[in-house]
Design a protein around this motif. Structure first.
Motif, PDB file in Angstrom:
ATOM      1  N   ASP A  74       0.871  -1.196  -0.018  1.00 18.73           N
ATOM      2  CA  ASP A  74      -0.027   0.035   0.102  1.00 18.73           C
ATOM      3  C   ASP A  74       0.736   1.241  -0.003  1.00 18.73           C
ATOM      4  N   TRP A  75       2.058   1.134  -0.510  1.00 16.74           N
ATOM      5  CA  TRP A  75       2.757   2.402  -0.831  1.00 16.74           C
ATOM      6  C   TRP A  75       2.704   2.781  -2.147  1.00 16.74           C
ATOM      7  N   TYR A  76       1.446   3.398  -2.521  1.00 15.00           N
ATOM      8  CA  TYR A  76       1.052   3.608  -3.941  1.00 15.00           C
ATOM      9  C   TYR A  76       2.087   4.627  -4.670  1.00 15.00           C
ATOM     10  N   GLN A  77       2.369   5.484  -3.620  1.00  9.98           N
ATOM     11  CA  GLN A  77       3.250   6.813  -4.333  1.00  9.98           C
ATOM     12  C   GLN A  77       4.460   6.269  -4.687  1.00  9.98           C
ATOM     13  N   LEU A  78       4.852   5.679  -3.711  1.00  8.30           N
ATOM     14  CA  LEU A  78       6.451   4.968  -4.192  1.00  8.30           C
ATOM     15  C   LEU A  78       6.371   3.947  -5.212  1.00  8.30           C
ATOM     16  N   ALA A  79       5.409   3.295  -5.186  1.00  7.94           N
ATOM     17  CA  ALA A  79       5.401   2.279  -6.408  1.00  7.94           C
ATOM     18  C   ALA A  79       5.050   3.049  -7.894  1.00  7.94           C
ATOM     19  N   PHE A  80       4.503   3.987  -7.538  1.00  8.00           N
ATOM     20  CA  PHE A  80       4.315   4.742  -9.064  1.00  8.00           C
ATOM     21  C   PHE A  80       5.735   5.420  -9.352  1.00  8.00           C
ATOM     22  N   TRP A  81       6.397   5.891  -8.381  1.00  5.83           N
ATOM     23  CA  TRP A  81       7.674   6.343  -8.951  1.00  5.83           C
ATOM     24  C   TRP A  81       8.734   5.498  -9.692  1.00  5.83           C
ATOM     25  N   ILE A  82       8.735   4.251  -8.629  1.00  5.69           N
ATOM     26  CA  ILE A  82       9.559   3.452  -9.228  1.00  5.69           C
ATOM     27  C   ILE A  82       9.109   2.590 -10.289  1.00  5.69           C
ATOM     28  N   LEU A  83       7.998   2.775 -10.589  1.00  4.54           N
ATOM     29  CA  LEU A  83       7.360   2.137 -12.098  1.00  4.54           C
ATOM     30  C   LEU A  83       7.838   2.894 -13.092  1.00  4.54           C
ATOM     31  N   ILE A  84       7.698   4.247 -12.954  1.00  3.94           N
ATOM     32  CA  ILE A  84       8.020   5.318 -13.892  1.00  3.94           C
ATOM     33  C   ILE A  84       9.412   5.062 -14.133  1.00  3.94           C
ATOM     34  N   TYR A  85      10.272   4.931 -12.838  1.00  2.00           N
ATOM     35  CA  TYR A  85      11.814   4.984 -13.357  1.00  2.00           C
ATOM     36  C   TYR A  85      12.050   3.495 -14.099  1.00  2.00           C
ATOM     37  N   ALA A  86      11.167   2.564 -13.979  1.00  2.00           N
ATOM     38  CA  ALA A  86      11.645   1.272 -14.586  1.00  2.00           C
ATOM     39  C   ALA A  86      11.342   1.374 -16.170  1.00  2.00           C
ATOM     40  N   ILE A  87      10.218   2.038 -16.192  1.00  2.69           N
ATOM     41  CA  ILE A  87       9.768   2.323 -17.661  1.00  2.69           C
ATOM     42  C   ILE A  87      10.707   3.334 -18.435  1.00  2.69           C
ATOM     43  N   VAL A  88      11.264   4.312 -17.930  1.00  3.40           N
ATOM     44  CA  VAL A  88      12.195   5.190 -18.517  1.00  3.40           C
ATOM     45  C   VAL A  88      13.651   4.345 -18.610  1.00  3.40           C
ATOM     46  N   TYR A  89      13.887   3.635 -17.605  1.00  5.62           N
ATOM     47  CA  TYR A  89      15.061   3.028 -17.811  1.00  5.62           C
ATOM     48  C   TYR A  89      14.963   1.913 -18.656  1.00  5.62           C
ATOM     49  N   GLY A  90      13.883   1.095 -18.786  1.00  7.60           N
ATOM     50  CA  GLY A  90      13.671   0.332 -20.222  1.00  7.60           C
ATOM     51  C   GLY A  90      13.920   0.953 -21.646  1.00  7.60           C
TER      52      GLY A  90
END
Length: 66
Positions: A20-36
């Motif tokens: 339930d750490w939605y904001q952190l999960a969102f930014w980590i997912l954005i990072y993963a997308i940009v890195y990919g």
């Protein structure tokens, strides 16, 4: 190797979402997308450079070599 790193980052984002750490999960997912995306662009540019070098070497051959 880069695909495994991207997938690992996405798994970490999934764990954050699960906790339930939605904001952190969102930014980590954005990072993963940009890195990919950056890794994919680097691979495309590298493949383009290799094909360009192969094409030049083929065109620079003398007619008797063909």
């Amino acid at each position: 190797m880069s695909v495994m790193i991207t997938a690992g980052i996405a798994v970490i984002a999934g764990l954050c979402y699960w906790f339930d750490w939605y904001q952190l999960a969102f930014w980590i997912l954005i990072y993963a997308i940009v890195y990919g995306i950056l890794v994919a662009l680097r691979a495309i540019i590298k493949a383009n450079d290799i094909s360009r070098r192969l094409w030049r070497s083929e065109q620079n051959r003398r007619p008797q070599d063909r």
